[in-house]
Scaffold this active site. Structure first.
Site, PDB file in Angstrom:
ATOM      1  N   CYS A  32      -2.032 -32.020  -3.173  1.00 29.65           N
ATOM      2  CA  CYS A  32      -1.212 -30.848  -2.862  1.00 29.65           C
ATOM      3  C   CYS A  32      -0.389 -31.191  -1.625  1.00 29.65           C
ATOM      4  CB  CYS A  32      -2.104 -29.633  -2.611  1.00 29.65           C
ATOM      5  SG  CYS A  32      -1.157 -28.147  -2.237  1.00 29.65           S
TER       6      CYS A  32
ATOM      7  N   GLY B 237      -0.166 -28.468   0.868  1.00 29.66           N
ATOM      8  CA  GLY B 237      -1.508 -28.354   1.443  1.00 29.66           C
ATOM      9  C   GLY B 237      -1.778 -29.439   2.472  1.00 29.66           C
TER      10      GLY B 237
ATOM     11  N   ASN C 225       4.593 -21.489   0.976  1.00 31.21           N
ATOM     12  CA  ASN C 225       3.496 -20.892   0.194  1.00 31.21           C
ATOM     13  C   ASN C 225       2.254 -20.817   1.086  1.00 31.21           C
ATOM     14  OD1 ASN C 225       3.105 -23.666   0.242  1.00 31.21           O
ATOM     15  ND2 ASN C 225       2.520 -23.853  -1.879  1.00 31.21           N
TER      16      ASN C 225
ATOM     17  N   HIS D 184      -1.423 -21.039   2.759  1.00 33.31           N
ATOM     18  CA  HIS D 184      -2.558 -21.960   2.821  1.00 33.31           C
ATOM     19  C   HIS D 184      -3.588 -21.465   3.822  1.00 33.31           C
ATOM     20  CE1 HIS D 184      -0.743 -25.225   0.442  1.00 33.31           C
ATOM     21  NE2 HIS D 184       0.394 -24.724   0.915  1.00 33.31           N
TER      22      HIS D 184
ATOM     23  N   GLU E  29      -6.177 -24.904  -5.444  1.00 26.57           N
ATOM     24  CA  GLU E  29      -4.847 -24.314  -5.431  1.00 26.57           C
ATOM     25  C   GLU E  29      -4.801 -22.942  -6.103  1.00 26.57           C
ATOM     26  OE1 GLU E  29      -1.368 -26.524  -6.295  1.00 26.57           O
ATOM     27  OE2 GLU E  29      -2.295 -28.422  -5.730  1.00 26.57           O
TER      28      GLU E  29
ATOM     29  N   CYS F 114       6.485 -26.527  -3.903  1.00 24.58           N
ATOM     30  CA  CYS F 114       5.508 -27.516  -4.334  1.00 24.58           C
ATOM     31  C   CYS F 114       5.918 -28.864  -3.730  1.00 24.58           C
ATOM     32  CB  CYS F 114       5.477 -27.602  -5.854  1.00 24.58           C
ATOM     33  SG  CYS F 114       4.358 -28.876  -6.435  1.00 24.58           S
ATOM     34  N   GLY F 115       5.108 -29.369  -2.837  1.00 21.21           N
ATOM     35  CA  GLY F 115       5.429 -30.628  -2.156  1.00 21.21           C
ATOM     36  C   GLY F 115       5.416 -31.820  -3.094  1.00 21.21           C
TER      37      GLY F 115
HETATM   38  N1  LIG Z   1       0.478 -28.626  -5.558  1.00 23.76           N
HETATM   39  C1  LIG Z   1       1.614 -28.071  -4.922  1.00 23.76           C
HETATM   40  C2  LIG Z   1       1.566 -26.624  -4.606  1.00 23.76           C
HETATM   41  C3  LIG Z   1       1.724 -25.837  -5.895  1.00 23.76           C
HETATM   42  C4  LIG Z   1       1.820 -24.377  -5.665  1.00 23.76           C
HETATM   43  C5  LIG Z   1       0.533 -23.745  -5.249  1.00 23.76           C
HETATM   44  N2  LIG Z   1      -0.482 -23.820  -6.242  1.00 23.76           N
HETATM   45  C6  LIG Z   1       0.815 -22.270  -4.909  1.00 23.76           C
HETATM   46  O1  LIG Z   1       0.589 -21.369  -5.729  1.00 23.76           O
HETATM   47  O2  LIG Z   1       1.302 -22.024  -3.792  1.00 23.76           O
HETATM   48  C7  LIG Z   1       2.074 -28.942  -3.779  1.00 23.76           C
HETATM   49  O3  LIG Z   1       2.052 -30.168  -3.956  1.00 23.76           O
HETATM   50  O4  LIG Z   1       2.547 -28.447  -2.767  1.00 23.76           O
END
Ligand SMILES: N[C@@H](CCC[C@H](N)C(=O)O)C(=O)O
Length: 227
Positions: A170, A173, A104, A106, A161, A14-15
């Site tokens: 995000c 993201g 994660n 995207h 998300e 989570c960034g």
């Molecule tokens: N909001 C986050 C990412 C959080 C995890 C995402 N929902 C997932 O399941 O991969 C960010 O700031 O990177």
């Protein structure tokens, strides 16, 4: 650092979270006004946030993962061993998507095939977001970024998300967005990404393939939770 989405699932990274985590440690240790960096173990490996003298947190987010099987996506690689501007049919509409993992998964889109450039404020994320998140092409589900290009160094993004729905920002993201924009030839490697919660500065460095994210992290309140 371990984090949980609002549906209880545990993502790798989570960034936003890692910026806040660095700020939290700096507050605990009374490191006010000092330049300080930390090494944080995450599900996506070691991540290195640094609190700058201006108070912003700059994070070495590591290298993007582009190989389809490792994102993961079932879409086929088509460019640089990556999935770039590939067609994805969502609810009968063909979208062009680029897939990037920042630890994660995207899925980044700038619009539909042959369609107008996206006007991201006009999108009904609650309606289309879940259809990307649960699409068969994404075996681990996916985060989705809908992106509008203001200029090659200025993008606007809204995220749906995985496990959390539409959020104000995000970090992973925003990083995936710039990587996708570069791969699609839409942006330079150094961009400001506007999100509903505010802007983030992202750089995908050519020299070492690392992605850097710079943005704020501020204490909102202190509290305790009985568990
Ligand atoms: N909001 C986050 C990412 C959080 C995890 C995402 N929902 C997932 O399941 O991969 C960010 O700031 O990177």
């Amino acid at each position: 650092m371990r984090i949980f989405n609002s549906d209880g699932s545990e993502p790798e990274m989570c960034g936003n979270g890692v910026r806040c985590f660095a700020r939290f440690i700096a507050e605990l240790e009374n490191l006010h006004g000092k330049r300080q960096s930390f090494t944080v173990h995450t599900g996506a490996g070691l991540i290195v946030p640094e609190i700058q003298e201006d108070g912003l947190v700059k994070v070495d987010m590591g290298q993007p993962v582009l190989k389809a099987a490792n994102v993961p996506t079932k879409l086929a690689s088509n460019k640089y061993d990556a999935v770039v501007k590939s067609e994805l049919v969502v609810d009968g509409v063909t979208w062009n998507v680029t897939c990037v993992s920042m630890g994660n998964p995207h899925c980044v889109t700038f619009g539909t095939k042959g369609g107008e450039d996206l006007q991201v404020d006009a999108l009904n994320l609650a309606q289309i977001g879940p259809k990307f998140e649960h699409h068969d092409a994404f075996p681990a589900r996916t985060n989705t970024e809908f992106v509008q290009v203001y200029s090659p160094s200025h993008l606007k993004m809204r995220a749906w998300e995985r496990g959390s729905g539409a959020t104000l920002a995000c970090g992973t993201g925003a990083c995936a967005t710039v990587v996708a924009a570069v791969l699609e030839g839409r942006a330079t490697r150094k961009c400001t990404v506007d999100l509903p919660g505010g802007p983030l500065d992202i750089e995908w460095r050519e020299e070492d393939n690392q992605v850097y994210m710079t943005g704020p992290a501020e204490v909102v309140f202190y509290g305790s939770v009985p568990l």
